[in-house]
Write an enzyme that holds these catalytic residues in place. Structure first.
Site, PDB file in Angstrom:
ATOM      1  N   CYS A  96      27.753  19.894  48.706  1.00  0.00           N
ATOM      2  CA  CYS A  96      26.589  20.001  47.826  1.00  0.00           C
ATOM      3  C   CYS A  96      26.427  21.416  47.294  1.00  0.00           C
ATOM      4  O   CYS A  96      25.545  22.165  47.719  1.00  0.00           O
ATOM      5  CB  CYS A  96      25.346  19.547  48.565  1.00  0.00           C
ATOM      6  SG  CYS A  96      25.509  17.831  49.054  1.00  0.00           S
ATOM      7  N   GLU A 151      53.366  44.759  54.633  1.00  0.00           N
ATOM      8  CA  GLU A 151      52.402  43.822  55.232  1.00  0.00           C
ATOM      9  C   GLU A 151      52.183  42.607  54.341  1.00  0.00           C
ATOM     10  O   GLU A 151      51.049  42.311  53.954  1.00  0.00           O
ATOM     11  CB  GLU A 151      51.046  44.523  55.430  1.00  0.00           C
ATOM     12  CG  GLU A 151      51.061  45.798  56.238  1.00  0.00           C
ATOM     13  CD  GLU A 151      49.741  46.577  56.158  1.00  0.00           C
ATOM     14  OE1 GLU A 151      48.868  46.242  55.322  1.00  0.00           O
ATOM     15  OE2 GLU A 151      49.578  47.533  56.936  1.00  0.00           O
ATOM     16  N   PRO A 152      53.221  41.875  53.983  1.00  0.00           N
ATOM     17  CA  PRO A 152      53.007  40.744  53.078  1.00  0.00           C
ATOM     18  C   PRO A 152      52.280  39.587  53.767  1.00  0.00           C
ATOM     19  O   PRO A 152      52.543  39.290  54.927  1.00  0.00           O
ATOM     20  CB  PRO A 152      54.438  40.322  52.696  1.00  0.00           C
ATOM     21  CG  PRO A 152      55.291  40.790  53.822  1.00  0.00           C
ATOM     22  CD  PRO A 152      54.633  42.017  54.384  1.00  0.00           C
ATOM     23  N   GLY A 153      51.376  38.975  53.048  1.00  0.00           N
ATOM     24  CA  GLY A 153      50.692  37.786  53.552  1.00  0.00           C
ATOM     25  C   GLY A 153      50.963  36.623  52.618  1.00  0.00           C
ATOM     26  O   GLY A 153      51.844  35.785  52.849  1.00  0.00           O
ATOM     27  N   ARG A 154      50.243  36.627  51.499  1.00  0.00           N
ATOM     28  CA  ARG A 154      50.328  35.545  50.522  1.00  0.00           C
ATOM     29  C   ARG A 154      51.763  35.202  50.133  1.00  0.00           C
ATOM     30  O   ARG A 154      52.141  34.033  50.068  1.00  0.00           O
ATOM     31  CB  ARG A 154      49.553  35.974  49.264  1.00  0.00           C
ATOM     32  CG  ARG A 154      49.401  34.905  48.218  1.00  0.00           C
ATOM     33  CD  ARG A 154      48.841  35.500  46.914  1.00  0.00           C
ATOM     34  NE  ARG A 154      47.649  36.295  47.138  1.00  0.00           N
ATOM     35  CZ  ARG A 154      46.414  35.800  47.166  1.00  0.00           C
ATOM     36  NH1 ARG A 154      46.214  34.523  46.982  1.00  0.00           N
ATOM     37  NH2 ARG A 154      45.383  36.583  47.383  1.00  0.00           N
ATOM     38  N   TYR A 210      37.167  32.778  43.784  1.00  0.00           N
ATOM     39  CA  TYR A 210      37.815  33.646  42.784  1.00  0.00           C
ATOM     40  C   TYR A 210      38.123  32.933  41.477  1.00  0.00           C
ATOM     41  O   TYR A 210      38.956  33.417  40.704  1.00  0.00           O
ATOM     42  CB  TYR A 210      39.160  34.181  43.291  1.00  0.00           C
ATOM     43  CG  TYR A 210      39.294  34.596  44.728  1.00  0.00           C
ATOM     44  CD1 TYR A 210      38.581  35.677  45.229  1.00  0.00           C
ATOM     45  CD2 TYR A 210      40.194  33.942  45.567  1.00  0.00           C
ATOM     46  CE1 TYR A 210      38.759  36.074  46.553  1.00  0.00           C
ATOM     47  CE2 TYR A 210      40.382  34.342  46.882  1.00  0.00           C
ATOM     48  CZ  TYR A 210      39.653  35.414  47.361  1.00  0.00           C
ATOM     49  OH  TYR A 210      39.848  35.809  48.656  1.00  0.00           O
ATOM     50  N   ARG A 260      39.344  29.090  47.558  1.00  0.00           N
ATOM     51  CA  ARG A 260      39.794  30.016  46.521  1.00  0.00           C
ATOM     52  C   ARG A 260      39.250  29.704  45.130  1.00  0.00           C
ATOM     53  O   ARG A 260      38.820  30.619  44.437  1.00  0.00           O
ATOM     54  CB  ARG A 260      41.332  30.115  46.498  1.00  0.00           C
ATOM     55  CG  ARG A 260      41.922  30.636  47.824  1.00  0.00           C
ATOM     56  CD  ARG A 260      43.418  30.903  47.728  1.00  0.00           C
ATOM     57  NE  ARG A 260      43.694  31.982  46.819  1.00  0.00           N
ATOM     58  CZ  ARG A 260      44.068  31.850  45.564  1.00  0.00           C
ATOM     59  NH1 ARG A 260      44.285  30.654  45.050  1.00  0.00           N
ATOM     60  NH2 ARG A 260      44.251  32.897  44.815  1.00  0.00           N
TER      61      ARG A 260
HETATM   62  C1  LIG Z   1      45.126  41.029  53.342  1.00  0.00           C
HETATM   63  C2  LIG Z   1      45.934  42.209  53.668  1.00  0.00           C
HETATM   64  C3  LIG Z   1      47.322  42.184  53.508  1.00  0.00           C
HETATM   65  C4  LIG Z   1      48.060  41.018  52.909  1.00  0.00           C
HETATM   66  O1  LIG Z   1      47.838  40.919  51.545  1.00  0.00           O
HETATM   67  P1  LIG Z   1      48.650  39.845  50.661  1.00  0.00           P
HETATM   68  O2  LIG Z   1      48.101  40.016  49.313  1.00  0.00           O
HETATM   69  O3  LIG Z   1      48.336  38.506  51.252  1.00  0.00           O
HETATM   70  O4  LIG Z   1      50.084  40.174  50.762  1.00  0.00           O
HETATM   71  C5  LIG Z   1      48.042  43.290  53.895  1.00  0.00           C
HETATM   72  N1  LIG Z   1      47.422  44.382  54.420  1.00  0.00           N
HETATM   73  C6  LIG Z   1      46.086  44.434  54.577  1.00  0.00           C
HETATM   74  C7  LIG Z   1      45.477  45.653  55.164  1.00  0.00           C
HETATM   75  C8  LIG Z   1      45.291  43.354  54.215  1.00  0.00           C
HETATM   76  O5  LIG Z   1      43.975  43.439  54.362  1.00  0.00           O
END
Ligand SMILES: *Cc1c(COP(=O)(O)O)cnc(C)c1O
Length: 406
Positions: free
Chosen positions: A334, A265-268, A308, A304
């Protein structure tokens, strides 16, 4: 200095569409996807892009066209995936707070799997599935209790986090799920955190999940897939990030000849370094001996750093020699927390165009209207071509949504 995204000048884009402006490279999106696909070659993983990293419809459509599936965390994200032409049967639904309405929507759409995060959710999903007359495919999100060694706000795999089912409760949860007639157990998953710069927690989590899968198999619960979540970090500054081939090799070794298919499940790591944020310098101000570069992007556009203390590299497209100083780069919002960089060596003067790097993930998707600031426009570049994929929000659109009663 002229800076480009693929073959398109960033100055030209800023002139045409204004600032703040998000710019994405289609070639970089494709390369990031191919990088995963080739590293995990032979395991034929289903890559489910985590929509929350950047849910722009054009980006989703591009990934869908590459054969990518999707990981969603709300009904709204499912609507996005379907609107973009993504396949429901390659979409998995994560998150601790799925509502009944969201469960029904996803059941009717025919998603691949629900990643269930608690015992109460199992019962509620079973009831929703009964009402729809559908059997819900489920995976249990297990909290493997490994330290992802990342920022506490994006660490999710420890016992103290709200996510997942604790490892010691996991077997009982599977036995319970097996008794629920409107559920079909298909898998096991975890997601231990985000922006992981170290491979070992990911590999350790995989090992713990496989041990559990073996114990379940011994009790007659045969899983079809293992989903290792997202989380591989990207370079924002000077981090070393996990090598995907090494990750794949470790997973291949651990999986051995088990008949489990692999989901990630890659996002970033699919979008983060495919995007940047263009912003114009309004003015440079000085308070005592501290300098501030005030720009037209703010924490509502890119949260971000405020959230963070995240680092984003910043370039000036036209730095004037002899004009370099140490400053905080701040927006108009502000809040003292409204900074994009702190104590940064930078050359800047009024009118300069700055490039905030690594702004493809958790940037536009986290934007808000705080301080009644319209959300920025987004552009997707492909070679020498570019398309506006989200027009700049208009203040009139924002006000139309509200009612001035009384
Ligand atoms: C946010 C999330 C991801 C993606 O995470 P990355 O760090 O962006 O790869 C994958 N699975 C779940 C369940 C998430 O909440």
């Amino acid at each position: 200095m002229s800076l480009y995204c693929e073959n398109v000048s960033l100055n030209a884009l800023a002139e045409e569409f204004g600032t703040p402006l998000y710019v994405y490279s289609q070639a970089a999106l494709t390369a990031a996807y191919e990088n995963y696909a080739s590293a995990f070659d032979g395991l034929s993983p289903l890559l489910c892009y985590a929509v929350k990293a950047n849910g722009n419809l054009s980006i989703l459509r591009h990934f869908a066209g590459l054969g990518c599936g999707f990981d969603i965390v709300s009904g709204g994200e499912l609507a996005r995936v379907l609107a973009a032409g993504g396949r429901a049967d390659q979409t998995i639904f994560s998150g601790v707070g799925k509502s009944r309405a969201e469960m029904m929507y996803a059941l009717e759409a025919g998603i691949k799997c629900f990643n269930v995060e608690s015992l109460p959710e199992l019962g509620q999903l079973n009831a929703a599935a009964a009402e729809c007359g559908i059997v819900a495919p489920v995976s249990l999100r297990i909290n493997p209790d490994v330290d992802a060694q990342t920022h506490p706000y994006i660490s999710t795999g420890l016992k103290a986090n709200k996510f997942g089912i604790a490892m010691e409760d996991a077997e009982a949860a599977y036995y319970h799920a097996a008794t629920l007639p409107h559920l079909r157990i298909t898998g096991i998953d975890c997601h231990i955190g985000s922006q992981l710069t170290n491979l070992s927690p990911l590999v350790e989590a995989c090992g713990r999940l496989l041990d559990l899968a073996d114990r379940l198999a011994a009790q007659g619960i045969e899983l079809e897939h293992i989903d290792l979540g997202g989380g591989v970090g990207i370079v924002y500054h000077d981090e070393t990030v996990p090598d995907l081939s090494a990750y794949a090799q470790a997973v291949r070794h651990l999986l051995g000849n088990r008949a489990l298919s692999l989901i990630l499940e890659p996002g970033r790591s699919l979008v983060g370094n495919a995007g940047l944020l263009l912003t114009r310098v309004e003015r440079v101000k000085r308070n005592g001996d501290k300098y501030f570069v005030v720009v037209d992007a703010a924490m509502n556009d890119l949260m971000r750093p405020a959230l963070y203390q995240a680092y984003h590299h910043i370039d000036n497209t036209n730095p004037q020699p002899g004009n370099t100083f140490t400053a905080d780069v701040v927006g108009p919002v502000c809040e003292t927390g409204d900074f994009l960089a702190q104590n940064r060596r930078i050359a800047a003067q009024t009118g300069d165009l700055l490039v905030i790097r690594s702004a493809g993930a958790y940037a536009a998707s986290m934007a808000s209207n705080y301080n009644t600031r319209p959300r920025a426009a987004e552009v997707l570049v492909n070679g020498s071509e570019f398309r506006l994929i989200r027009p700049r929000e208009q203040i009139t659109e924002m006000l139309e949504r509200e009612l001035a009663c009384l």
